[in-house]
Motif scaffolding. Structure first.
Motif, PDB file in Angstrom:
ATOM      1  N   UNK A  31       0.780  -1.192   0.000  1.00  0.00           N
ATOM      2  CA  UNK A  31       0.000   0.000   0.000  1.00  0.00           C
ATOM      3  C   UNK A  31       0.823   1.259   0.000  1.00  0.00           C
ATOM      4  N   UNK A  32       1.132   1.780   1.220  1.00  0.00           N
ATOM      5  CA  UNK A  32       1.765   3.099   1.318  1.00  0.00           C
ATOM      6  C   UNK A  32       3.218   3.081   0.856  1.00  0.00           C
ATOM      7  N   UNK A  33       3.884   1.922   0.918  1.00  0.00           N
ATOM      8  CA  UNK A  33       5.271   1.815   0.447  1.00  0.00           C
ATOM      9  C   UNK A  33       5.378   2.115  -1.036  1.00  0.00           C
ATOM     10  N   UNK A  34       4.386   1.672  -1.805  1.00  0.00           N
ATOM     11  CA  UNK A  34       4.375   1.911  -3.245  1.00  0.00           C
ATOM     12  C   UNK A  34       4.203   3.400  -3.537  1.00  0.00           C
ATOM     13  N   UNK A  35       3.314   4.043  -2.805  1.00  0.00           N
ATOM     14  CA  UNK A  35       3.063   5.471  -2.993  1.00  0.00           C
ATOM     15  C   UNK A  35       4.320   6.270  -2.677  1.00  0.00           C
ATOM     16  N   UNK A  36       4.974   5.926  -1.575  1.00  0.00           N
ATOM     17  CA  UNK A  36       6.187   6.645  -1.167  1.00  0.00           C
ATOM     18  C   UNK A  36       7.287   6.482  -2.213  1.00  0.00           C
ATOM     19  N   UNK A  37       7.498   5.258  -2.702  1.00  0.00           N
ATOM     20  CA  UNK A  37       8.560   5.042  -3.684  1.00  0.00           C
ATOM     21  C   UNK A  37       8.226   5.737  -5.003  1.00  0.00           C
ATOM     22  N   UNK A  38       6.941   5.789  -5.352  1.00  0.00           N
ATOM     23  CA  UNK A  38       6.514   6.495  -6.559  1.00  0.00           C
ATOM     24  C   UNK A  38       6.812   7.985  -6.429  1.00  0.00           C
ATOM     25  N   UNK A  39       6.561   8.535  -5.232  1.00  0.00           N
ATOM     26  CA  UNK A  39       6.844   9.945  -4.992  1.00  0.00           C
ATOM     27  C   UNK A  39       8.344  10.215  -5.066  1.00  0.00           C
ATOM     28  N   UNK A  40       9.138   9.281  -4.577  1.00  0.00           N
ATOM     29  CA  UNK A  40      10.602   9.420  -4.620  1.00  0.00           C
ATOM     30  C   UNK A  40      11.078   9.410  -6.070  1.00  0.00           C
ATOM     31  N   UNK A  41      10.514   8.513  -6.880  1.00  0.00           N
ATOM     32  CA  UNK A  41      10.869   8.433  -8.304  1.00  0.00           C
ATOM     33  C   UNK A  41      10.477   9.731  -9.005  1.00  0.00           C
ATOM     34  N   UNK A  42       9.263  10.224  -8.718  1.00  0.00           N
ATOM     35  CA  UNK A  42       8.812  11.486  -9.304  1.00  0.00           C
ATOM     36  C   UNK A  42       9.759  12.621  -8.935  1.00  0.00           C
ATOM     37  N   UNK A  43      10.170  12.680  -7.680  1.00  0.00           N
ATOM     38  CA  UNK A  43      11.087  13.726  -7.217  1.00  0.00           C
ATOM     39  C   UNK A  43      12.419  13.610  -7.954  1.00  0.00           C
ATOM     40  N   UNK A  44      12.909  12.387  -8.132  1.00  0.00           N
ATOM     41  CA  UNK A  44      14.173  12.175  -8.833  1.00  0.00           C
ATOM     42  C   UNK A  44      14.069  12.639 -10.290  1.00  0.00           C
TER      43      UNK A  44
END
Length: 98
Positions: free
Chosen positions: A1-14
């Motif tokens: 759940x939330x782990x996927x959202x967080x990693x997606x946000x990290x990728x977007x930031x990168x």
């Protein structure tokens, strides 16, 4: 759940950081300092082959009032003109004041 959202946000930031660095690099190469004007941006993009400009006279005339005009400069216009029945020329009868 939330782990996927967080990693997606990290990728977007990168990705955003990489794009910002590329933007800064391109601006530095083009010798742009401070806030870039539209004219400077267009010139920079043209040098990189990323700009497509159209001449105003080559664009379609979509003014809905031009078909009823009797002015000589309107009558003698030889450029592209959208047909008077085209949807882009229809004037809305909607009222936004009620």
């Amino acid at each position: 759940g939330s782990g996927v959202v967080a990693s997606s946000a990290v990728v977007d930031k990168a990705v955003l950081d990489a794009l910002e660095l590329a933007k800064q690099r391109d601006r530095k190469r083009a010798g742009v300092k401070g806030q870039e004007t539209n004219r400077q941006k267009n010139a920079r993009k043209m040098k990189m082959g990323q700009a497509n400009f159209s001449l105003k006279d080559d664009r379609d005339c979509v003014n809905p009032f031009v078909d009823k005009s009797t002015a000589s400069h309107v009558q003698s216009f030889t450029g592209k003109r959208v047909d008077r029945h085209a949807s882009v020329k229809q004037i809305s009868t909607l009222s936004f004041t009620s």
